[in-house]
Design an enzyme around this catalytic site. Structure first.
Site, PDB file in Angstrom:
ATOM      1  N   GLY A  25       0.802  -1.181   0.135  1.00 46.40           N
ATOM      2  CA  GLY A  25       0.032   0.099  -0.043  1.00 46.40           C
ATOM      3  C   GLY A  25       0.784   1.320   0.004  1.00 46.40           C
TER       4      GLY A  25
ATOM      5  N   GLY B 219      -0.178   9.451   1.595  1.00 44.11           N
ATOM      6  CA  GLY B 219       0.349  10.451   1.443  1.00 44.11           C
ATOM      7  C   GLY B 219       1.486  10.470   2.556  1.00 44.11           C
ATOM      8  CG  MET B 220       0.290  10.447   6.465  1.00 44.26           C
ATOM      9  SD  MET B 220      -0.255  10.167   7.975  1.00 44.26           S
ATOM     10  CE  MET B 220       1.014  10.726   8.998  1.00 44.26           C
TER      11      MET B 220
ATOM     12  CB  VAL C  91       1.770  -0.048   3.865  1.00 43.45           C
ATOM     13  CG1 VAL C  91       1.588  -1.175   4.934  1.00 43.45           C
ATOM     14  CG2 VAL C  91       1.249   1.425   4.582  1.00 43.45           C
TER      15      VAL C  91
ATOM     16  CG  ASP D 159      -7.355   9.515   6.854  1.00 46.00           C
ATOM     17  OD1 ASP D 159      -8.058  10.137   6.322  1.00 46.00           O
ATOM     18  OD2 ASP D 159      -6.281   9.128   6.388  1.00 46.00           O
TER      19      ASP D 159
END
Length: 550
Positions: free
Chosen positions: A18, A21-22, A25, A133
Protein backbone atom coordinates in the site's frame (compact mmCIF):
# COMPACT_ATOMS: atom_id res chain seq x y z
CA UNK A 1 11.40 4.38 -0.05
CA UNK A 2 13.25 1.12 0.53
CA UNK A 3 12.59 -1.61 -2.06
CA UNK A 4 11.37 -5.07 -1.07
CA UNK A 5 14.06 -7.43 0.19
CA UNK A 6 15.89 -4.83 2.25
CA UNK A 7 15.77 -4.45 6.00
CA UNK A 8 14.30 -1.58 7.96
CA UNK A 9 15.31 -1.90 11.57
CA UNK A 10 14.73 -5.50 12.63
CA UNK A 11 12.28 -6.18 9.82
CA UNK A 12 12.84 -7.65 6.37
CA UNK A 13 10.61 -6.15 3.70
CA UNK A 14 8.68 -8.80 1.74
CA UNK A 15 6.38 -6.82 -0.54
CA UNK A 16 4.79 -3.44 -0.96
CA UNK A 17 1.11 -3.63 -0.04
CA UNK A 18 0.00 0.00 0.00
CA UNK A 19 0.93 3.63 -0.38
CA UNK A 20 -0.52 6.90 0.85
CA UNK A 21 0.30 10.50 1.57
CA UNK A 22 2.14 9.67 4.78
CA UNK A 23 4.22 6.71 3.64
CA UNK A 24 4.56 3.35 1.94
CA UNK A 25 3.28 0.19 3.65
CA UNK A 26 5.20 -3.07 3.28
CA UNK A 27 4.50 -6.58 4.38
CA UNK A 28 7.52 -7.26 6.58
CA UNK A 29 8.88 -10.11 8.67
CA UNK A 30 10.45 -9.73 12.08
CA UNK A 31 13.48 -11.74 13.19
CA UNK A 32 11.18 -14.14 15.06
CA UNK A 33 9.16 -14.79 11.88
CA UNK A 34 6.19 -12.68 12.82
CA UNK A 35 4.65 -10.73 9.96
CA UNK A 36 3.73 -7.07 10.36
CA UNK A 37 2.50 -4.19 8.26
CA UNK A 38 5.44 -1.78 8.23
CA UNK A 39 4.71 1.83 7.29
CA UNK A 40 7.84 3.68 6.18
CA UNK A 41 7.14 7.38 6.63
CA UNK A 42 7.84 9.93 3.93
CA UNK A 43 10.61 12.51 4.50
CA UNK A 44 8.21 15.49 4.48
CA UNK A 45 6.20 13.87 7.28
CA UNK A 46 9.11 13.41 9.65
CA UNK A 47 11.88 15.67 8.49
CA UNK A 48 13.44 17.01 11.70
CA UNK A 49 14.00 16.18 15.37
CA UNK A 50 10.85 17.99 16.44
CA UNK A 51 8.69 15.84 14.16
CA UNK A 52 10.46 12.67 15.30
CA UNK A 53 9.89 13.58 18.94
CA UNK A 54 6.26 14.19 18.15
CA UNK A 55 5.94 10.80 16.47
CA UNK A 56 7.55 9.12 19.50
CA UNK A 57 4.99 10.70 21.84
CA UNK A 58 2.09 9.75 19.61
CA UNK A 59 3.20 6.15 19.16
CA UNK A 60 3.34 5.85 22.95
CA UNK A 61 -0.35 6.83 23.04
CA UNK A 62 -1.33 4.63 20.10
CA UNK A 63 0.21 1.55 21.72
CA UNK A 64 -2.45 1.71 24.42
CA UNK A 65 -5.18 0.80 21.92
CA UNK A 66 -6.02 -2.89 22.23
CA UNK A 67 -8.92 -4.30 20.25
CA UNK A 68 -9.52 -7.10 17.73
CA UNK A 69 -11.14 -4.42 15.57
CA UNK A 70 -7.95 -2.33 15.40
CA UNK A 71 -4.57 -3.09 13.84
CA UNK A 72 -2.65 -2.04 16.92
CA UNK A 73 0.86 -0.58 16.91
CA UNK A 74 3.51 -3.22 17.63
CA UNK A 75 6.77 -1.36 17.14
CA UNK A 76 8.14 1.96 15.92
CA UNK A 77 11.47 3.70 15.44
CA UNK A 78 11.12 7.48 15.00
CA UNK A 79 14.87 8.06 15.36
CA UNK A 80 16.33 5.60 12.87
CA UNK A 81 17.67 6.51 9.42
CA UNK A 82 14.38 5.19 8.01
CA UNK A 83 11.58 6.02 10.48
CA UNK A 84 8.77 3.46 10.55
CA UNK A 85 5.68 2.31 12.41
CA UNK A 86 4.85 -1.42 12.55
CA UNK A 87 1.28 -2.59 13.13
CA UNK A 88 -0.48 -5.94 13.23
CA UNK A 89 -0.72 -7.40 9.74
CA UNK A 90 -4.30 -8.04 8.60
CA UNK A 91 -4.42 -10.37 5.55
CA UNK A 92 -7.53 -8.99 3.93
CA UNK A 93 -8.81 -6.57 1.33
CA UNK A 94 -9.65 -3.01 2.19
CA UNK A 95 -13.33 -2.08 2.16
CA UNK A 96 -12.72 -0.09 -1.02
CA UNK A 97 -11.22 -3.12 -2.80
CA UNK A 98 -13.85 -5.49 -1.43
CA UNK A 99 -16.73 -3.34 -2.69
CA UNK A 100 -15.04 -2.94 -6.07
CA UNK A 101 -14.55 -6.70 -6.49
CA UNK A 102 -17.56 -8.20 -4.71
CA UNK A 103 -20.08 -5.40 -4.51
CA UNK A 104 -21.61 -3.53 -1.56
CA UNK A 105 -22.42 -5.17 1.75
CA UNK A 106 -26.04 -5.97 2.53
CA UNK A 107 -28.28 -7.48 5.17
CA UNK A 108 -26.68 -8.87 8.28
CA UNK A 109 -23.18 -8.39 6.86
CA UNK A 110 -23.78 -4.64 6.61
CA UNK A 111 -25.16 -4.41 10.13
CA UNK A 112 -22.26 -6.48 11.45
CA UNK A 113 -19.78 -4.26 9.60
CA UNK A 114 -21.32 -1.04 10.93
CA UNK A 115 -21.32 -2.33 14.50
CA UNK A 116 -17.76 -3.67 14.25
CA UNK A 117 -16.45 -0.40 12.85
CA UNK A 118 -18.20 1.49 15.65
CA UNK A 119 -16.50 -0.82 18.17
CA UNK A 120 -13.14 -0.09 16.56
CA UNK A 121 -13.59 3.68 16.76
CA UNK A 122 -14.83 3.41 20.35
CA UNK A 123 -11.69 1.45 21.25
CA UNK A 124 -9.56 4.25 19.83
CA UNK A 125 -11.56 6.91 21.65
CA UNK A 126 -11.37 5.01 24.95
CA UNK A 127 -7.67 5.85 25.31
CA UNK A 128 -8.11 9.50 24.41
CA UNK A 129 -7.09 9.16 20.75
CA UNK A 130 -8.97 10.39 17.68
CA UNK A 131 -8.62 8.47 14.43
CA UNK A 132 -9.05 11.52 12.14
CA UNK A 133 -8.90 9.56 8.88
CA UNK A 134 -11.67 6.93 8.79
CA UNK A 135 -12.39 6.00 5.16
CA UNK A 136 -12.87 2.83 3.08
CA UNK A 137 -9.16 2.42 2.32
CA UNK A 138 -8.35 2.50 6.05
CA UNK A 139 -10.75 -0.34 6.91
CA UNK A 140 -9.61 -3.90 6.18
CA UNK A 141 -11.94 -6.90 6.12
CA UNK A 142 -10.70 -9.94 8.01
CA UNK A 143 -13.33 -12.41 6.92
CA UNK A 144 -16.39 -10.25 7.42
CA UNK A 145 -15.01 -8.42 10.42
CA UNK A 146 -13.75 -4.84 9.92
CA UNK A 147 -10.31 -3.90 11.19
CA UNK A 148 -9.36 -0.25 11.45
CA UNK A 149 -5.85 0.78 10.42
CA UNK A 150 -3.80 3.99 10.49
CA UNK A 151 -5.62 5.20 13.61
CA UNK A 152 -4.27 8.39 15.12
CA UNK A 153 -1.38 8.80 12.70
CA UNK A 154 -3.23 11.66 11.03
CA UNK A 155 -2.38 13.61 14.18
CA UNK A 156 0.95 14.28 12.49
CA UNK A 157 -1.02 16.41 10.04
CA UNK A 158 -1.41 19.16 12.63
CA UNK A 159 2.06 20.50 11.82
CA UNK A 160 1.38 23.80 9.97
CA UNK A 161 4.53 23.31 7.93
CA UNK A 162 2.83 20.34 6.29
CA UNK A 163 -0.71 21.60 5.82
CA UNK A 164 0.41 24.35 3.47
CA UNK A 165 1.72 21.72 1.06
CA UNK A 166 -1.71 20.13 0.61
CA UNK A 167 -0.39 16.67 1.53
CA UNK A 168 -2.77 16.29 4.42
CA UNK A 169 -6.04 17.12 2.72
CA UNK A 170 -7.06 13.48 2.90
CA UNK A 171 -10.19 12.23 1.17
CA UNK A 172 -12.59 15.21 1.18
CA UNK A 173 -15.78 13.13 1.16
CA UNK A 174 -14.86 11.45 4.45
CA UNK A 175 -13.76 14.52 6.43
CA UNK A 176 -16.26 16.10 8.81
CA UNK A 177 -17.47 19.60 7.83
CA UNK A 178 -16.07 21.20 11.00
CA UNK A 179 -12.59 19.98 10.00
CA UNK A 180 -13.00 21.67 6.63
CA UNK A 181 -13.94 24.87 8.46
CA UNK A 182 -10.68 24.69 10.42
CA UNK A 183 -12.19 23.75 13.80
CA UNK A 184 -10.56 21.31 16.17
CA UNK A 185 -11.31 17.63 15.67
CA UNK A 186 -13.55 15.90 18.22
CA UNK A 187 -15.11 12.46 18.58
CA UNK A 188 -18.06 13.81 16.56
CA UNK A 189 -15.75 14.17 13.56
CA UNK A 190 -14.98 10.44 13.71
CA UNK A 191 -18.74 9.74 13.97
CA UNK A 192 -19.25 11.62 10.69
CA UNK A 193 -16.44 9.67 9.01
CA UNK A 194 -17.88 6.39 10.37
CA UNK A 195 -21.24 7.18 8.79
CA UNK A 196 -19.70 8.10 5.43
CA UNK A 197 -17.73 4.85 5.41
CA UNK A 198 -20.81 2.76 6.29
CA UNK A 199 -22.73 4.51 3.50
CA UNK A 200 -19.99 3.57 1.04
CA UNK A 201 -20.02 -0.03 2.28
CA UNK A 202 -23.78 -0.24 1.65
CA UNK A 203 -24.04 1.59 -1.67
CA UNK A 204 -20.58 1.36 -3.24
CA UNK A 205 -20.60 5.15 -3.74
CA UNK A 206 -19.16 8.02 -1.68
CA UNK A 207 -22.12 9.65 0.08
CA UNK A 208 -21.03 13.15 -0.99
CA UNK A 209 -20.39 12.18 -4.59
CA UNK A 210 -17.32 12.42 -6.77
CA UNK A 211 -15.72 15.21 -8.74
CA UNK A 212 -13.37 18.09 -7.97
CA UNK A 213 -12.24 18.20 -4.36
CA UNK A 214 -13.63 21.70 -3.84
CA UNK A 215 -17.08 20.63 -5.03
CA UNK A 216 -17.09 17.58 -2.75
CA UNK A 217 -15.97 19.66 0.24
CA UNK A 218 -18.68 22.20 -0.46
CA UNK A 219 -21.31 19.45 -0.37
CA UNK A 220 -19.83 18.14 2.89
CA UNK A 221 -20.00 21.59 4.49
CA UNK A 222 -23.67 21.93 3.55
CA UNK A 223 -24.53 18.35 4.52
CA UNK A 224 -25.76 17.51 1.01
CA UNK A 225 -25.33 13.75 0.89
CA UNK A 226 -26.89 11.18 -1.42
CA UNK A 227 -27.56 7.84 0.27
CA UNK A 228 -29.43 6.21 -2.61
CA UNK A 229 -30.75 2.77 -1.70
CA UNK A 230 -29.18 2.62 1.76
CA UNK A 231 -31.07 -0.10 3.70
CA UNK A 232 -33.68 1.05 6.19
CA UNK A 233 -32.03 -0.74 9.12
CA UNK A 234 -29.03 1.59 9.06
CA UNK A 235 -30.33 4.61 7.13
CA UNK A 236 -31.66 6.63 10.13
CA UNK A 237 -28.38 6.18 12.00
CA UNK A 238 -26.22 7.13 9.03
CA UNK A 239 -28.37 10.17 8.23
CA UNK A 240 -28.17 11.36 11.83
CA UNK A 241 -24.39 10.89 11.95
CA UNK A 242 -23.87 12.79 8.67
CA UNK A 243 -25.49 16.05 9.76
CA UNK A 244 -23.25 19.08 9.33
CA UNK A 245 -23.68 20.19 12.95
CA UNK A 246 -21.42 18.07 15.21
CA UNK A 247 -23.52 18.78 18.31
CA UNK A 248 -26.56 16.93 16.91
CA UNK A 249 -24.71 13.78 15.85
CA UNK A 250 -25.43 10.78 18.06
CA UNK A 251 -22.55 9.35 20.12
CA UNK A 252 -20.95 6.14 18.93
CA UNK A 253 -22.03 4.23 22.03
CA UNK A 254 -25.68 4.99 21.28
CA UNK A 255 -25.24 4.04 17.62
CA UNK A 256 -23.71 0.74 18.66
CA UNK A 257 -26.57 0.11 21.07
CA UNK A 258 -28.98 0.64 18.17
CA UNK A 259 -27.01 -1.66 15.86
CA UNK A 260 -26.69 -4.39 18.50
CA UNK A 261 -29.45 -3.75 21.02
CA UNK A 262 -28.99 -7.16 22.64
CA UNK A 263 -25.19 -7.07 22.38
CA UNK A 264 -25.21 -10.37 20.52
CA UNK A 265 -21.70 -11.68 19.98
CA UNK A 266 -21.75 -14.82 17.87
CA UNK A 267 -18.14 -15.66 17.15
CA UNK A 268 -18.74 -18.83 15.15
CA UNK A 269 -15.64 -18.61 12.93
CA UNK A 270 -12.09 -17.36 13.11
CA UNK A 271 -12.99 -14.04 11.47
CA UNK A 272 -15.30 -13.14 14.38
CA UNK A 273 -13.44 -14.69 17.32
CA UNK A 274 -12.42 -12.65 20.35
CA UNK A 275 -8.91 -11.24 20.38
CA UNK A 276 -7.69 -14.03 22.64
CA UNK A 277 -8.71 -16.62 20.06
CA UNK A 278 -7.69 -14.72 16.96
CA UNK A 279 -4.14 -14.02 18.17
CA UNK A 280 -1.99 -16.83 16.79
CA UNK A 281 1.67 -17.58 16.31
CA UNK A 282 2.60 -17.56 12.65
CA UNK A 283 5.88 -19.47 12.91
CA UNK A 284 4.44 -22.48 11.10
CA UNK A 285 2.32 -20.61 8.57
CA UNK A 286 3.24 -20.77 4.88
CA UNK A 287 4.61 -17.47 3.69
CA UNK A 288 2.04 -15.40 1.81
CA UNK A 289 2.81 -14.32 -1.74
CA UNK A 290 1.66 -10.75 -2.33
CA UNK A 291 0.58 -9.98 -5.88
CA UNK A 292 1.17 -6.60 -7.44
CA UNK A 293 -2.40 -5.56 -6.72
CA UNK A 294 -1.88 -6.10 -3.00
CA UNK A 295 -3.92 -9.32 -2.67
CA UNK A 296 -2.55 -12.17 -0.62
CA UNK A 297 -2.34 -15.65 -2.11
CA UNK A 298 -0.74 -18.84 -0.89
CA UNK A 299 1.57 -21.21 -2.80
CA UNK A 300 -0.25 -24.03 -4.57
CA UNK A 301 1.48 -26.67 -2.46
CA UNK A 302 0.78 -24.95 0.81
CA UNK A 303 -1.24 -27.10 3.20
CA UNK A 304 -3.15 -25.90 6.24
CA UNK A 305 -0.98 -26.17 9.29
CA UNK A 306 -1.82 -26.35 12.96
CA UNK A 307 -1.95 -23.02 14.74
CA UNK A 308 -1.10 -22.70 18.39
CA UNK A 309 -3.31 -20.31 20.25
CA UNK A 310 -1.97 -17.96 22.87
CA UNK A 311 -2.01 -19.21 26.42
CA UNK A 312 -5.65 -18.95 27.50
CA UNK A 313 -4.57 -18.46 31.09
CA UNK A 314 -3.17 -15.07 30.09
CA UNK A 315 -6.58 -13.92 28.92
CA UNK A 316 -9.31 -12.71 31.22
CA UNK A 317 -12.41 -14.76 30.48
CA UNK A 318 -15.83 -14.11 31.96
CA UNK A 319 -16.24 -15.52 35.43
CA UNK A 320 -17.89 -18.91 35.68
CA UNK A 321 -16.83 -19.98 32.19
CA UNK A 322 -14.48 -22.58 30.83
CA UNK A 323 -11.34 -21.30 29.06
CA UNK A 324 -10.79 -22.45 25.52
CA UNK A 325 -7.76 -24.68 24.97
CA UNK A 326 -8.31 -25.71 21.37
CA UNK A 327 -10.57 -24.82 18.51
CA UNK A 328 -11.76 -27.30 15.91
CA UNK A 329 -13.28 -26.24 12.60
CA UNK A 330 -16.92 -25.31 13.18
CA UNK A 331 -16.61 -25.59 16.96
CA UNK A 332 -17.90 -22.83 19.19
CA UNK A 333 -16.06 -21.34 22.12
CA UNK A 334 -17.16 -23.08 25.38
CA UNK A 335 -17.78 -19.76 27.13
CA UNK A 336 -20.18 -18.37 24.54
CA UNK A 337 -23.18 -17.82 26.79
CA UNK A 338 -26.25 -15.64 26.17
CA UNK A 339 -25.40 -11.99 26.74
CA UNK A 340 -26.15 -10.59 30.22
CA UNK A 341 -29.01 -8.15 30.71
CA UNK A 342 -28.26 -4.48 30.03
CA UNK A 343 -26.62 -2.97 33.14
CA UNK A 344 -27.76 0.23 34.79
CA UNK A 345 -26.54 3.28 32.92
CA UNK A 346 -25.78 1.40 29.69
CA UNK A 347 -26.20 3.39 26.46
CA UNK A 348 -29.78 3.51 25.29
CA UNK A 349 -31.01 3.48 21.75
CA UNK A 350 -30.48 6.83 20.10
CA UNK A 351 -33.40 8.95 19.04
CA UNK A 352 -33.00 12.10 16.92
CA UNK A 353 -33.75 15.48 18.49
CA UNK A 354 -36.79 17.48 17.39
CA UNK A 355 -36.31 18.49 13.76
CA UNK A 356 -34.52 21.81 13.41
CA UNK A 357 -34.87 22.92 17.06
CA UNK A 358 -31.14 22.98 18.01
CA UNK A 359 -30.20 24.60 14.71
CA UNK A 360 -32.79 27.34 15.13
CA UNK A 361 -31.69 27.95 18.70
CA UNK A 362 -28.03 28.23 17.72
CA UNK A 363 -28.85 30.63 14.91
CA UNK A 364 -30.89 32.79 17.28
CA UNK A 365 -28.16 32.73 19.91
CA UNK A 366 -25.36 33.72 17.54
CA UNK A 367 -27.51 36.38 15.88
CA UNK A 368 -28.68 37.66 19.25
CA UNK A 369 -25.14 37.93 20.59
CA UNK A 370 -24.07 39.87 17.50
CA UNK A 371 -27.02 42.23 17.93
CA UNK A 372 -26.20 42.53 21.64
CA UNK A 373 -22.64 43.65 20.81
CA UNK A 374 -23.99 46.26 18.37
CA UNK A 375 -26.67 47.57 20.76
CA UNK A 376 -24.34 47.47 23.76
CA UNK A 377 -21.72 49.48 21.91
CA UNK A 378 -24.34 52.04 20.86
CA UNK A 379 -25.70 52.33 24.43
CA UNK A 380 -22.38 52.66 26.29
CA UNK A 381 -19.39 52.53 23.92
CA UNK A 382 -16.58 52.70 26.47
CA UNK A 383 -18.14 50.24 28.91
CA UNK A 384 -19.03 47.89 26.04
CA UNK A 385 -15.44 47.93 24.74
CA UNK A 386 -14.15 47.13 28.24
CA UNK A 387 -16.58 44.21 28.69
CA UNK A 388 -15.86 42.89 25.20
CA UNK A 389 -12.10 43.09 25.82
CA UNK A 390 -12.33 41.16 29.10
CA UNK A 391 -14.61 38.54 27.55
CA UNK A 392 -12.35 38.15 24.49
CA UNK A 393 -9.27 37.73 26.68
CA UNK A 394 -11.00 35.13 28.84
CA UNK A 395 -12.31 33.14 25.89
CA UNK A 396 -8.98 33.15 24.06
CA UNK A 397 -7.16 32.10 27.24
CA UNK A 398 -9.70 29.30 27.70
CA UNK A 399 -9.04 28.20 24.10
CA UNK A 400 -5.29 27.99 24.75
CA UNK A 401 -5.80 26.16 28.06
CA UNK A 402 -8.27 23.65 26.60
CA UNK A 403 -6.03 22.95 23.60
CA UNK A 404 -3.03 22.30 25.87
CA UNK A 405 -5.14 19.98 28.05
CA UNK A 406 -6.33 18.03 24.99
CA UNK A 407 -2.77 17.65 23.75
CA UNK A 408 -1.61 16.34 27.13
CA UNK A 409 -4.48 13.87 27.27
CA UNK A 410 -3.80 12.73 23.72
CA UNK A 411 -0.10 12.15 24.41
CA UNK A 412 -0.29 10.22 27.69
CA UNK A 413 -3.97 9.62 28.48
CA UNK A 414 -6.22 11.08 31.16
CA UNK A 415 -4.83 11.71 34.65
CA UNK A 416 -6.57 12.61 37.88
CA UNK A 417 -4.65 15.87 38.11
CA UNK A 418 -5.61 17.15 34.64
CA UNK A 419 -8.21 19.55 36.08
CA UNK A 420 -5.93 21.13 38.72
CA UNK A 421 -3.10 21.34 36.18
CA UNK A 422 -5.34 23.20 33.73
CA UNK A 423 -6.37 25.63 36.49
CA UNK A 424 -2.76 26.25 37.51
CA UNK A 425 -1.69 26.89 33.92
CA UNK A 426 -4.53 29.34 33.21
CA UNK A 427 -2.58 32.49 34.32
CA UNK A 428 0.19 31.61 31.89
CA UNK A 429 -2.27 31.21 29.03
CA UNK A 430 -3.90 34.52 30.00
CA UNK A 431 -0.52 36.10 29.37
CA UNK A 432 -0.11 34.15 26.11
CA UNK A 433 -3.56 35.27 24.92
CA UNK A 434 -3.01 38.95 25.75
CA UNK A 435 -1.02 39.88 22.63
CA UNK A 436 -3.46 38.28 20.20
CA UNK A 437 -6.44 39.76 22.04
CA UNK A 438 -5.01 43.28 21.85
CA UNK A 439 -4.32 42.86 18.15
CA UNK A 440 -7.88 41.62 17.51
CA UNK A 441 -9.44 44.45 19.56
CA UNK A 442 -7.33 47.17 17.93
CA UNK A 443 -8.09 45.81 14.46
CA UNK A 444 -11.83 45.63 15.17
CA UNK A 445 -11.97 49.06 16.82
CA UNK A 446 -10.02 50.65 13.97
CA UNK A 447 -12.34 49.14 11.38
CA UNK A 448 -15.39 50.31 13.34
CA UNK A 449 -13.94 53.84 13.55
CA UNK A 450 -13.30 53.93 9.81
CA UNK A 451 -16.91 52.95 9.16
CA UNK A 452 -18.03 55.58 11.68
CA UNK A 453 -16.05 58.29 9.90
CA UNK A 454 -17.55 57.20 6.58
CA UNK A 455 -21.07 57.51 7.97
CA UNK A 456 -20.39 61.16 8.89
CA UNK A 457 -20.73 61.96 5.20
CA UNK A 458 -24.44 61.09 5.42
CA UNK A 459 -25.08 62.93 8.72
CA UNK A 460 -27.06 60.03 10.28
CA UNK A 461 -28.46 60.11 13.84
CA UNK A 462 -25.78 59.41 16.42
CA UNK A 463 -27.50 56.29 17.75
CA UNK A 464 -27.85 54.79 14.29
CA UNK A 465 -24.21 55.45 13.45
CA UNK A 466 -23.09 53.79 16.68
CA UNK A 467 -25.26 50.74 15.99
CA UNK A 468 -23.62 50.39 12.57
CA UNK A 469 -20.17 50.74 14.18
CA UNK A 470 -21.12 48.11 16.75
CA UNK A 471 -22.22 45.71 14.02
CA UNK A 472 -18.90 46.18 12.23
CA UNK A 473 -17.12 45.62 15.56
CA UNK A 474 -18.98 42.33 16.09
CA UNK A 475 -18.23 41.15 12.55
CA UNK A 476 -14.52 41.96 12.86
CA UNK A 477 -14.25 40.27 16.25
CA UNK A 478 -15.72 37.11 14.70
CA UNK A 479 -13.60 37.09 11.52
CA UNK A 480 -10.61 39.31 12.31
CA UNK A 481 -6.97 38.24 12.86
CA UNK A 482 -6.70 35.72 15.68
CA UNK A 483 -10.47 35.31 15.89
CA UNK A 484 -10.38 31.52 15.61
CA UNK A 485 -9.57 31.26 19.29
CA UNK A 486 -12.59 33.41 19.97
CA UNK A 487 -14.97 31.61 17.61
CA UNK A 488 -14.13 28.13 18.85
CA UNK A 489 -15.04 28.62 22.55
CA UNK A 490 -18.10 30.71 21.65
CA UNK A 491 -19.33 27.91 19.39
CA UNK A 492 -18.66 25.41 22.19
CA UNK A 493 -20.70 27.50 24.63
CA UNK A 494 -23.54 27.83 22.12
CA UNK A 495 -23.50 24.09 21.41
CA UNK A 496 -23.54 23.33 25.13
CA UNK A 497 -26.42 25.75 25.73
CA UNK A 498 -28.55 24.11 23.00
CA UNK A 499 -27.99 20.43 23.76
CA UNK A 500 -31.31 20.41 25.61
CA UNK A 501 -34.21 22.29 24.04
CA UNK A 502 -35.45 23.93 27.31
CA UNK A 503 -31.98 25.23 28.17
CA UNK A 504 -31.56 26.47 24.61
CA UNK A 505 -34.76 28.52 24.74
CA UNK A 506 -33.81 29.91 28.16
CA UNK A 507 -30.45 31.02 26.73
CA UNK A 508 -32.14 32.62 23.72
CA UNK A 509 -34.54 34.39 26.08
CA UNK A 510 -31.73 35.76 28.27
CA UNK A 511 -29.85 37.17 25.28
CA UNK A 512 -33.09 38.64 23.92
CA UNK A 513 -33.99 40.31 27.24
CA UNK A 514 -30.53 41.85 27.65
CA UNK A 515 -30.64 43.13 24.06
CA UNK A 516 -34.11 44.59 24.60
CA UNK A 517 -32.91 46.39 27.76
CA UNK A 518 -29.99 47.89 25.84
CA UNK A 519 -32.33 49.07 23.06
CA UNK A 520 -34.73 50.59 25.64
CA UNK A 521 -31.90 52.42 27.41
CA UNK A 522 -30.61 53.73 24.09
CA UNK A 523 -34.02 55.09 23.05
CA UNK A 524 -34.93 56.61 26.41
CA UNK A 525 -31.62 57.82 27.85
CA UNK A 526 -29.45 58.18 24.77
CA UNK A 527 -25.77 57.28 24.56
CA UNK A 528 -23.81 56.98 27.79
CA UNK A 529 -20.14 57.93 27.51
CA UNK A 530 -19.23 56.90 31.07
CA UNK A 531 -16.65 56.84 32.50
CA UNK A 532 -15.35 59.65 30.23
CA UNK A 533 -17.03 63.06 30.14
CA UNK A 534 -18.27 62.87 26.56
CA UNK A 535 -17.92 61.66 22.99
CA UNK A 536 -14.39 61.21 21.58
CA UNK A 537 -15.17 63.77 18.87
CA UNK A 538 -16.09 66.55 21.35
CA UNK A 539 -14.55 69.97 20.87
CA UNK A 540 -10.80 70.04 21.33
CA UNK A 541 -10.09 66.41 20.36
CA UNK A 542 -8.55 65.04 17.19
CA UNK A 543 -11.73 63.26 16.15
CA UNK A 544 -13.67 66.44 16.90
CA UNK A 545 -11.49 68.41 14.53
CA UNK A 546 -11.95 65.75 11.83
CA UNK A 547 -15.73 65.80 12.36
CA UNK A 548 -15.83 69.59 12.10
CA UNK A 549 -13.85 69.40 8.87
CA UNK A 550 -16.53 67.12 7.40
Amino acid sequence: MPPSGLRVGDYRLLAKIGEGGMGVVHLAQARDGRRVALKVLRPHIIGDDEARERLAREVASLRRVRSPRVAEVIDADPWGPTPFVATRYVPGLSLHEHVREEGPLAGEDLRYFAAGLAEAVLAVHSVGVLHRDIKPSNVLLEGRAPVLIDFGLARLADDPRLTVTGWLLGTPGYLAPEILYGDDATTAADVHSWAATVAFAATGRPPFGRGPAMAVMDRVRRGEHELGDLPDEVRPLVEAALVADPATRPPLAALLADLRPRREREWADVSTMPLALATVRHDDDPTDVIATDGQATAPDDAQPTARTLVDPAAVDAPSGTTPLTSLQPGARAPYMQPPPPRPEGAPTRWRPPPNGTPKVQRGLLLGGMSALVALGFATAPYLALAVIGVAALGLRAYSWTAEAARDRTWRRGARWYDGPLAAISTPWYLLVATGGTLMLLLWSAALACLVGLATLLFRPPLEGALVVMGAVLAFSLWWGPGSRRLRSPVRSLVLTATRAAPLGWVSVGIVGVVGALCAYALMTSGVSWDPLPGAPWRQGTLLGDVANWF
